[in-house]
Design a protein around this motif. Structure first.
Motif, PDB file in Angstrom:
ATOM      1  N   MET A 136      31.234  45.579   8.525  1.00 10.45           N
ATOM      2  CA  MET A 136      30.574  45.920   7.268  1.00 10.45           C
ATOM      3  C   MET A 136      30.508  47.434   7.046  1.00 10.45           C
ATOM      4  SD  MET A 136      29.968  42.977   6.065  1.00 10.45           S
ATOM      5  CE  MET A 136      28.810  43.201   4.743  1.00 10.45           C
ATOM      6  N   GLY A 137      30.915  48.223   7.993  1.00 13.49           N
ATOM      7  CA  GLY A 137      30.873  49.686   7.883  1.00 13.49           C
ATOM      8  C   GLY A 137      31.446  50.302   9.150  1.00 13.49           C
ATOM      9  N   GLU A 138      30.953  51.474   9.520  1.00 10.85           N
ATOM     10  CA  GLU A 138      31.391  52.132  10.746  1.00 10.85           C
ATOM     11  C   GLU A 138      31.023  51.259  11.939  1.00 10.85           C
ATOM     12  OE1 GLU A 138      29.444  55.899  10.654  1.00 10.85           O
ATOM     13  OE2 GLU A 138      30.792  56.688   9.130  1.00 10.85           O
ATOM     14  N   SER A 139      31.959  51.106  12.885  1.00 12.19           N
ATOM     15  CA  SER A 139      31.695  50.156  13.954  1.00 12.19           C
ATOM     16  C   SER A 139      32.412  50.513  15.247  1.00 12.19           C
ATOM     17  CB  SER A 139      32.147  48.760  13.506  1.00 12.19           C
ATOM     18  OG  SER A 139      31.809  47.793  14.479  1.00 12.19           O
ATOM     19  N   HIS A 140      31.932  49.918  16.303  1.00 14.36           N
ATOM     20  CA  HIS A 140      32.612  49.825  17.585  1.00 14.36           C
ATOM     21  C   HIS A 140      32.585  48.340  17.935  1.00 14.36           C
ATOM     22  CE1 HIS A 140      28.401  49.901  18.761  1.00 14.36           C
ATOM     23  NE2 HIS A 140      28.755  49.326  19.904  1.00 14.36           N
ATOM     24  N   VAL A 141      33.047  47.962  19.115  1.00 15.40           N
ATOM     25  CA  VAL A 141      33.103  46.550  19.509  1.00 15.40           C
ATOM     26  C   VAL A 141      32.167  46.318  20.689  1.00 15.40           C
ATOM     27  CG1 VAL A 141      34.588  44.704  20.390  1.00 15.40           C
ATOM     28  CG2 VAL A 141      35.494  46.325  18.736  1.00 15.40           C
ATOM     29  N   GLU A 142      31.448  45.217  20.619  1.00 10.64           N
ATOM     30  CA  GLU A 142      30.669  44.749  21.763  1.00 10.64           C
ATOM     31  C   GLU A 142      31.074  43.314  22.048  1.00 10.64           C
ATOM     32  OE1 GLU A 142      26.490  45.329  21.295  1.00 10.64           O
ATOM     33  OE2 GLU A 142      26.680  47.522  21.268  1.00 10.64           O
ATOM     34  N   ILE A 143      31.185  43.004  23.326  1.00 14.93           N
ATOM     35  CA  ILE A 143      31.567  41.663  23.772  1.00 14.93           C
ATOM     36  C   ILE A 143      30.428  41.106  24.606  1.00 14.93           C
ATOM     37  CG2 ILE A 143      33.201  40.351  25.179  1.00 14.93           C
ATOM     38  CD1 ILE A 143      35.253  42.530  24.585  1.00 14.93           C
ATOM     39  N   SER A 144      30.013  39.892  24.281  1.00 13.42           N
ATOM     40  CA  SER A 144      28.985  39.243  25.099  1.00 13.42           C
ATOM     41  C   SER A 144      29.498  37.862  25.515  1.00 13.42           C
ATOM     42  CB  SER A 144      27.665  39.137  24.338  1.00 13.42           C
ATOM     43  OG  SER A 144      27.806  38.289  23.230  1.00 13.42           O
ATOM     44  N   TYR A 145      29.067  37.436  26.690  1.00  7.78           N
ATOM     45  CA  TYR A 145      29.499  36.138  27.230  1.00  7.78           C
ATOM     46  C   TYR A 145      28.544  35.713  28.331  1.00  7.78           C
ATOM     47  CZ  TYR A 145      31.552  39.294  30.653  1.00  7.78           C
ATOM     48  OH  TYR A 145      31.747  40.290  31.586  1.00  7.78           O
ATOM     49  N   GLN A 146      28.718  34.482  28.762  1.00  6.51           N
ATOM     50  CA  GLN A 146      27.911  33.938  29.845  1.00  6.51           C
ATOM     51  C   GLN A 146      28.813  33.606  31.026  1.00  6.51           C
ATOM     52  OE1 GLN A 146      25.741  30.436  28.853  1.00  6.51           O
ATOM     53  NE2 GLN A 146      23.794  31.512  28.778  1.00  6.51           N
ATOM     54  N   LEU A 147      28.326  33.923  32.205  1.00  9.64           N
ATOM     55  CA  LEU A 147      29.031  33.560  33.433  1.00  9.64           C
ATOM     56  C   LEU A 147      28.611  32.155  33.858  1.00  9.64           C
ATOM     57  CD1 LEU A 147      28.685  36.945  35.350  1.00  9.64           C
ATOM     58  CD2 LEU A 147      30.689  36.058  34.159  1.00  9.64           C
ATOM     59  N   PRO A 148      29.372  31.516  34.732  1.00 13.50           N
ATOM     60  CA  PRO A 148      29.026  30.150  35.159  1.00 13.50           C
ATOM     61  C   PRO A 148      27.626  30.019  35.763  1.00 13.50           C
ATOM     62  CG  PRO A 148      31.259  30.663  35.833  1.00 13.50           C
ATOM     63  CD  PRO A 148      30.677  31.924  35.277  1.00 13.50           C
ATOM     64  N   ASP A 149      27.091  31.108  36.348  1.00 15.90           N
ATOM     65  CA  ASP A 149      25.743  31.023  36.936  1.00 15.90           C
ATOM     66  C   ASP A 149      24.633  31.206  35.889  1.00 15.90           C
ATOM     67  OD1 ASP A 149      25.855  33.712  36.354  1.00 15.90           O
ATOM     68  OD2 ASP A 149      25.559  34.400  38.419  1.00 15.90           O
ATOM     69  N   GLY A 150      25.012  31.379  34.604  1.00  8.86           N
ATOM     70  CA  GLY A 150      24.032  31.501  33.531  1.00  8.86           C
ATOM     71  C   GLY A 150      23.709  32.931  33.142  1.00  8.86           C
ATOM     72  N   THR A 151      24.229  33.899  33.870  1.00  7.81           N
ATOM     73  CA  THR A 151      23.990  35.311  33.577  1.00  7.81           C
ATOM     74  C   THR A 151      24.720  35.693  32.284  1.00  7.81           C
ATOM     75  OG1 THR A 151      23.965  35.757  35.949  1.00  7.81           O
ATOM     76  CG2 THR A 151      24.176  37.661  34.484  1.00  7.81           C
ATOM     77  N   THR A 152      23.989  36.383  31.385  1.00 10.91           N
ATOM     78  CA  THR A 152      24.602  36.864  30.146  1.00 10.91           C
ATOM     79  C   THR A 152      24.993  38.323  30.322  1.00 10.91           C
ATOM     80  OG1 THR A 152      23.280  35.359  28.797  1.00 10.91           O
ATOM     81  CG2 THR A 152      24.256  37.237  27.670  1.00 10.91           C
ATOM     82  N   LYS A 153      26.233  38.636  29.954  1.00 10.98           N
ATOM     83  CA  LYS A 153      26.753  39.999  30.061  1.00 10.98           C
ATOM     84  C   LYS A 153      27.086  40.502  28.660  1.00 10.98           C
ATOM     85  CE  LYS A 153      27.346  40.729  34.554  1.00 10.98           C
ATOM     86  NZ  LYS A 153      27.258  41.977  35.253  1.00 10.98           N
ATOM     87  N   ARG A 154      26.915  41.796  28.449  1.00  9.87           N
ATOM     88  CA  ARG A 154      27.290  42.424  27.178  1.00  9.87           C
ATOM     89  C   ARG A 154      27.923  43.775  27.499  1.00  9.87           C
ATOM     90  NH1 ARG A 154      24.943  41.246  21.833  1.00  9.87           N
ATOM     91  NH2 ARG A 154      25.659  42.832  20.399  1.00  9.87           N
ATOM     92  N   HIS A 155      29.127  43.989  26.968  1.00  9.16           N
ATOM     93  CA  HIS A 155      29.867  45.227  27.211  1.00  9.16           C
ATOM     94  C   HIS A 155      30.193  45.894  25.877  1.00  9.16           C
ATOM     95  CE1 HIS A 155      30.421  43.989  31.349  1.00  9.16           C
ATOM     96  NE2 HIS A 155      30.923  42.850  30.936  1.00  9.16           N
ATOM     97  N   SER A 156      30.086  47.196  25.859  1.00  3.94           N
ATOM     98  CA  SER A 156      30.453  47.985  24.685  1.00  3.94           C
ATOM     99  C   SER A 156      31.811  48.629  24.932  1.00  3.94           C
ATOM    100  CB  SER A 156      29.394  49.060  24.436  1.00  3.94           C
ATOM    101  OG  SER A 156      29.724  49.815  23.306  1.00  3.94           O
ATOM    102  N   ILE A 157      32.702  48.509  23.960  1.00  2.00           N
ATOM    103  CA  ILE A 157      34.026  49.116  24.071  1.00  2.00           C
ATOM    104  C   ILE A 157      34.029  50.388  23.232  1.00  2.00           C
ATOM    105  CG2 ILE A 157      36.480  48.813  23.611  1.00  2.00           C
ATOM    106  CD1 ILE A 157      36.069  45.835  24.101  1.00  2.00           C
ATOM    107  N   ASP A 158      34.381  51.485  23.859  1.00  2.00           N
ATOM    108  CA  ASP A 158      34.362  52.793  23.207  1.00  2.00           C
ATOM    109  C   ASP A 158      35.555  52.921  22.255  1.00  2.00           C
ATOM    110  OD1 ASP A 158      33.632  55.367  22.566  1.00  2.00           O
ATOM    111  OD2 ASP A 158      34.710  56.241  24.269  1.00  2.00           O
TER     112      ASP A 158
END
Length: 160
Positions: free
Chosen positions: A106-128
């Motif tokens: 919708m405007g200026e942006s970068h990318v963030e990726i979020s997902y869940q691992l098999p043990d239920g842990t949620t991860k979120r990474h920012s891509i520069d």
């Protein structure tokens, strides 16, 4: 007298062609199918141009393709890609597989990726990286064992 002078070769009100001025009343007979052929050729040319523009817009138009590759030994669950004002659900990725999505923020942006691992842990990474809604290009991310292993990007302002 103020008379209307029509140029030679232009159609008159009754459909015939003028060969001279209105005062001379010299008409040229219309060839059969002349206007139909002209109209069909014009319609074909316009349709071709529109089709080329549409393909060009789809091929070179705005939108950045995000590719996420799972290089780890375990699957990634509930993968989501986030850009300014929008989120895209990509689902699960098995080991060695990848998912792609074309995004338009919708405007200026970068990318963030979020997902869940098999043990239920949620991860979120920012891509520069940086792009806007009028940009096109690619952003690639490789996830290995729950961590962002590698990322690359190539984005440019779209010409269309």
């Amino acid at each position: 007298m103020f008379g209307f002078q029509q140029a030679a070769g232009w159609p008159s009100l009754d459909g015939s062609l003028y060969a001279g001025t209105r005062s001379s009343r010299m008409f040229v007979e219309e060839r059969p199918g002349m206007w139909t052929r002209f109209s069909l050729r014009t319609l074909l040319a316009i349709t071709t141009c529109v089709a080329i523009l549409m393909v060009g817009f789809l091929w070179f138009g705005p939108g950045v393709t995000i590719t996420v590759y799972n290089a780890g030994s375990s699957p990634i669950q509930d993968l989501q890609v986030h850009v300014a004002g929008k989120s895209y659900q990509l689902g699960d990725i098995s080991s060695g597989a990848e998912r792609k999505v074309k995004v338009s923020p919708m405007g200026e942006s970068h990318v963030e990726i979020s997902y869940q691992l098999p043990d239920g842990t949620t991860k979120r990474h920012s891509i520069d990286c940086y792009f806007e809604s009028a940009y096109r290009g690619t952003v690639n991310a490789t996830i290995r064992d729950g961590e962002l292993f590698h990322s690359s990007h190539q984005t440019v302002l779209s010409i269309l």
